[in-house]
Design a protein around this motif. Structure first.
Motif, mmCIF file in Angstrom:
data_model
loop_
_atom_site.group_PDB
_atom_site.id
_atom_site.type_symbol
_atom_site.label_atom_id
_atom_site.label_comp_id
_atom_site.label_asym_id
_atom_site.label_seq_id
_atom_site.Cartn_x
_atom_site.Cartn_y
_atom_site.Cartn_z
ATOM 1 N N GLY A 75 0.821 -1.201 0.000
ATOM 2 C CA GLY A 75 0.000 0.000 0.000
ATOM 3 C C GLY A 75 0.856 1.253 0.000
ATOM 4 O O GLY A 75 1.970 1.271 0.529
ATOM 5 N N HIS A 76 0.318 2.312 -0.599
ATOM 6 C CA HIS A 76 1.020 3.598 -0.608
ATOM 7 C C HIS A 76 1.121 4.146 0.813
ATOM 8 O O HIS A 76 0.161 4.081 1.597
ATOM 9 C CB HIS A 76 0.256 4.609 -1.466
ATOM 10 N N GLY A 77 2.287 4.701 1.136
ATOM 11 C CA GLY A 77 2.470 5.306 2.452
ATOM 12 C C GLY A 77 2.404 4.314 3.598
ATOM 13 O O GLY A 77 2.093 4.704 4.733
ATOM 14 N N TYR A 78 2.731 3.049 3.337
ATOM 15 C CA TYR A 78 2.684 2.006 4.366
ATOM 16 C C TYR A 78 3.638 2.399 5.497
ATOM 17 O O TYR A 78 4.845 2.510 5.316
ATOM 18 C CB TYR A 78 3.059 0.674 3.740
ATOM 19 N N LEU A 79 3.088 2.644 6.676
ATOM 20 C CA LEU A 79 3.832 3.319 7.734
ATOM 21 C C LEU A 79 5.089 2.589 8.204
ATOM 22 O O LEU A 79 6.120 3.250 8.449
ATOM 23 C CB LEU A 79 2.916 3.624 8.918
ATOM 24 N N PRO A 80 5.087 1.269 8.378
ATOM 25 C CA PRO A 80 6.345 0.632 8.812
ATOM 26 C C PRO A 80 7.497 0.861 7.847
ATOM 27 O O PRO A 80 8.649 1.008 8.273
ATOM 28 C CB PRO A 80 5.964 -0.849 8.904
ATOM 29 N N VAL A 81 7.207 0.916 6.547
ATOM 30 C CA VAL A 81 8.264 1.211 5.575
ATOM 31 C C VAL A 81 8.670 2.676 5.676
ATOM 32 O O VAL A 81 9.864 3.000 5.698
ATOM 33 C CB VAL A 81 7.799 0.863 4.147
ATOM 34 N N VAL A 82 7.688 3.561 5.738
ATOM 35 C CA VAL A 82 7.984 4.992 5.850
ATOM 36 C C VAL A 82 8.802 5.272 7.104
ATOM 37 O O VAL A 82 9.794 6.024 7.061
ATOM 38 C CB VAL A 82 6.680 5.809 5.862
ATOM 39 N N ASP A 83 8.418 4.659 8.218
ATOM 40 C CA ASP A 83 9.144 4.883 9.476
ATOM 41 C C ASP A 83 10.572 4.344 9.395
ATOM 42 O O ASP A 83 11.519 4.980 9.890
ATOM 43 C CB ASP A 83 8.403 4.216 10.634
ATOM 44 N N ALA A 84 10.748 3.175 8.778
ATOM 45 C CA ALA A 84 12.084 2.597 8.662
ATOM 46 C C ALA A 84 12.985 3.482 7.805
ATOM 47 O O ALA A 84 14.169 3.687 8.130
ATOM 48 C CB ALA A 84 11.997 1.191 8.075
ATOM 49 N N SER A 86 12.570 6.751 7.251
ATOM 50 C CA SER A 86 12.800 8.010 7.977
ATOM 51 C C SER A 86 13.899 7.855 9.024
ATOM 52 O O SER A 86 14.773 8.718 9.174
ATOM 53 C CB SER A 86 11.507 8.475 8.640
ATOM 54 N N LYS A 87 13.859 6.738 9.736
ATOM 55 C CA LYS A 87 14.861 6.489 10.764
ATOM 56 C C LYS A 87 16.246 6.322 10.162
ATOM 57 O O LYS A 87 17.249 6.797 10.717
ATOM 58 C CB LYS A 87 14.483 5.238 11.556
ATOM 59 N N ALA A 88 16.317 5.664 8.990
ATOM 60 C CA ALA A 88 17.614 5.405 8.374
ATOM 61 C C ALA A 88 18.241 6.671 7.811
ATOM 62 O O ALA A 88 19.443 6.927 7.998
ATOM 63 C CB ALA A 88 17.464 4.356 7.274
ATOM 64 N N ILE A 89 17.448 7.484 7.132
ATOM 65 C CA ILE A 89 18.036 8.595 6.384
ATOM 66 C C ILE A 89 18.405 9.783 7.268
ATOM 67 O O ILE A 89 19.166 10.656 6.838
ATOM 68 C CB ILE A 89 17.123 9.053 5.237
ATOM 69 N N VAL A 90 17.900 9.823 8.490
ATOM 70 C CA VAL A 90 18.244 10.946 9.362
ATOM 71 C C VAL A 90 19.733 10.938 9.703
ATOM 72 O O VAL A 90 20.315 11.978 10.059
ATOM 73 C CB VAL A 90 17.376 10.920 10.647
ATOM 74 N N ASP A 91 20.374 9.774 9.586
ATOM 75 C CA ASP A 91 21.806 9.662 9.871
ATOM 76 C C ASP A 91 22.653 9.673 8.610
ATOM 77 O O ASP A 91 23.840 9.333 8.649
ATOM 78 C CB ASP A 91 22.084 8.369 10.651
ATOM 79 N N GLY A 303 18.109 4.666 2.305
ATOM 80 C CA GLY A 303 16.649 4.706 2.326
ATOM 81 C C GLY A 303 16.023 3.473 1.716
ATOM 82 O O GLY A 303 15.130 2.842 2.313
ATOM 83 N N ALA A 304 16.462 3.080 0.524
ATOM 84 C CA ALA A 304 15.865 1.931 -0.149
ATOM 85 C C ALA A 304 16.196 0.625 0.559
ATOM 86 O O ALA A 304 15.363 -0.289 0.626
ATOM 87 C CB ALA A 304 16.324 1.879 -1.604
ATOM 88 N N LEU A 305 17.417 0.512 1.104
ATOM 89 C CA LEU A 305 17.764 -0.709 1.827
ATOM 90 C C LEU A 305 16.929 -0.846 3.097
ATOM 91 O O LEU A 305 16.504 -1.954 3.457
ATOM 92 C CB LEU A 305 19.254 -0.711 2.178
ATOM 93 N N ALA A 306 16.677 0.268 3.765
ATOM 94 C CA ALA A 306 15.807 0.224 4.946
ATOM 95 C C ALA A 306 14.383 -0.149 4.553
ATOM 96 O O ALA A 306 13.712 -0.912 5.263
ATOM 97 C CB ALA A 306 15.828 1.582 5.647
ATOM 98 N N ALA A 307 13.911 0.384 3.407
ATOM 99 C CA ALA A 307 12.587 0.014 2.918
ATOM 100 C C ALA A 307 12.519 -1.482 2.653
ATOM 101 O O ALA A 307 11.545 -2.154 3.019
ATOM 102 C CB ALA A 307 12.267 0.794 1.646
ATOM 103 N N PHE A 308 13.544 -2.027 2.009
ATOM 104 C CA PHE A 308 13.575 -3.461 1.721
ATOM 105 C C PHE A 308 13.501 -4.284 2.999
ATOM 106 O O PHE A 308 12.730 -5.248 3.095
ATOM 107 C CB PHE A 308 14.838 -3.809 0.937
ATOM 108 N N ARG A 309 14.271 -3.920 4.005
ATOM 109 C CA ARG A 309 14.253 -4.690 5.256
ATOM 110 C C ARG A 309 12.882 -4.623 5.924
ATOM 111 O O ARG A 309 12.416 -5.620 6.507
ATOM 112 C CB ARG A 309 15.331 -4.178 6.217
#
Length: 446
Positions: A75-84, A86-91, A303-309
């Motif tokens: 689904g679009h904007g699926y929160l667990p992916v978005v959150d993962a 967001s958490k990854a790219i802040v660093d 970002g994409a690797l975090a999305a994949f995980r």
């Protein structure tokens, strides 16, 4: 206020689309997303999505199918992916050395695909299919590629040179790609007989074609006999047939496999995976001439690797394939029954795997028709359904399927009227859609 259902307006989208054509060749960055794939003056330009619903620049709301060219299964904007993400790219996103995240993502991937020993990440499907071709040529010392008669494998010359859009591609390049037919071992045997084919590449299954008994096993045996590598394109089947790919569903192990689309739930990530003996030719543990396998600046961005995980975790805990297949079965059954009740069951059909449905639109002569496809798309758009297919996601709930079926039921009398009239004239606004890959801009030149 948004326009009432059944009477959408596209004024803003049309203005934006015209501007896109001024700035972007074709008006879109993917040919299958082009305005020529939709009814004229009814090609929504989107602004946001949530779940399986999207909104366009005119504030029209749609139930979407196809879901980002099959790249979005959760689904679009699926929160667990978005959150993962967001958490990854802040660093930070991209560095000068590998990150721990790269190792973790590789471990996750190889746990999912036990037939693969090594993996390398990239951004696009074409990156990895072309890398597979290069690797197969180096491993075998051969040049020719045997490609199955399936729609699409790469934007690169070795494949596009075999399509209608071959302008700019040397003929000698295309001559090195030969074709064979799906579910036809004799046609494959014939192209391998010369002994000069580096690899065979195919999708193990498609939306409309399952492997016949013994076909994939026969492909594997022929490749082994001729010393040819077997490459599975898992762009669509991976994460839609199974998180482990079609190779796990059908029990046939390829030498190399190419992944993308849904593995990032829309985030840009692809993967080349395969047997260690071949993959190491692109590494540092070989005494042979090295292969320039894949070397991309953005392949390992965080970002994409975090999305994949996060996608991997969702597949392990939420059964998204079961949910999208359930939605697909409900939709296929209801649309098929409604078409039969309307007397057009022989002309409008839903076919394919429940997680990867397409609709077939036929004209009065019983042959597939672009004009009647466009009419059907037009009538669905008017009623809040956007999609060149009926490909579902895990976000398609019962209410979304019910709204879609209701839209189909309202569209069917228009479709039947066109059949009775023997033409879409007077019912279709504008010109029909055209094949995405064609030699000329006509018949949808602007």
């Amino acid at each position: 206020m948004p326009p009432p259902p059944g009477n959408p307006t596209f004024a803003r989208s049309n203005t934006l689309q015209a501007r896109l054509h001024e700035l972007v060749p074709g008006g879109a960055h993917t040919y299958s997303r082009g305005s020529d794939q939709y009814p004229e003056s009814m090609a929504p330009v989107l602004v946001r999505g949530r779940g399986c619903r999207v909104w366009d620049a005119d504030d029209n709301e749609y139930v979407e199918f196809g879901m980002g060219l099959r790249s979005v299964t959760l689904g679009h904007g699926y929160l667990p992916v978005v959150d993962a993400v967001s958490k990854a790219i802040v660093d930070g996103v991209n560095f000068s050395r590998p990150t721990v995240l790269e190792l973790q993502a590789a471990e996750d991937f190889l746990d999912l695909v036990p037939g693969a020993d090594m993996v390398k990440f990239a951004k696009n499907g074409s990156d990895v299919t072309t890398a597979a071709i290069r690797l197969a040529r180096a491993a075998t010392g051969r040049v020719k590629i045997a490609v199955c008669d399936q729609p699409f494998f790469s934007v690169d010359d070795w494949f596009i040179g075999t399509t209608e859009m071959d302008n700019g591609i040397p003929t000698e390049t295309a001559a090195n790609t030969v074709r064979f037919r799906y579910n036809d071992l004799e046609s494959l045997s014939a192209v391998l007989a010369a002994g000069d084919v580096a690899c065979v590449i195919l999708e193990a299954a498609t939306a409309t074609a399952e492997p016949a008994a013994g076909f994939l096993e026969g492909v594997r045996a022929l490749c082994d006999h001729h010393g040819t590598l077997l490459v599975f394109d898992e762009m669509i089947t991976g994460f839609r047939w199974s998180a482990h790919g079609a190779q796990a569903v059908y029990g046939v192990r390829p030498d190399l496999s190419c992944w993308g689309k849904a593995m990032g739930n829309g985030f840009p990530i692809s993967a080349l995976a395969g047997r260690r003996a071949y993959m190491e030719l692109g590494g540092l543990r070989t005494g042979l001439a090295r292969v320039f396998l894949l070397s991309t600046t953005h392949g390992p961005e965080c970002g994409a690797l975090a999305a994949f995980r996060a996608v991997v975790h969702a597949y392990a805990t939420e059964e998204p394939i079961r949910r999208m297949e359930r939605a697909g079965r409900r939709l296929a059954h209801a649309v098929t029954a409604s078409a039969a009740d309307a007397g057009v069951g022989d002309y409008l059909q839903v076919v394919g795997r429940p997680s990867c449905l397409v609709f077939v639109t036929r004209g009065p002569d019983g042959n597939p028709s672009q004009a009647y496809r466009t009419l059907f798309l037009q009538e669905l758009l008017k009623r809040g359904v956007l999609g060149q297919s009926f490909v579902t996601s895990a976000a398609h709930a019962d209410t979304d399927i019910e709204q879609t079926v209701a839209a189909v039921c309202e569209a069917l009398p228009v479709y039947r009227r066109a059949l009775e009239n023997g033409s879409v004239a007077g019912l279709l606004d504008g010109r029909p859609v055209a094949p995405a890959l064609r030699r000329l801009a006509d018949p949808r030149r602007i």
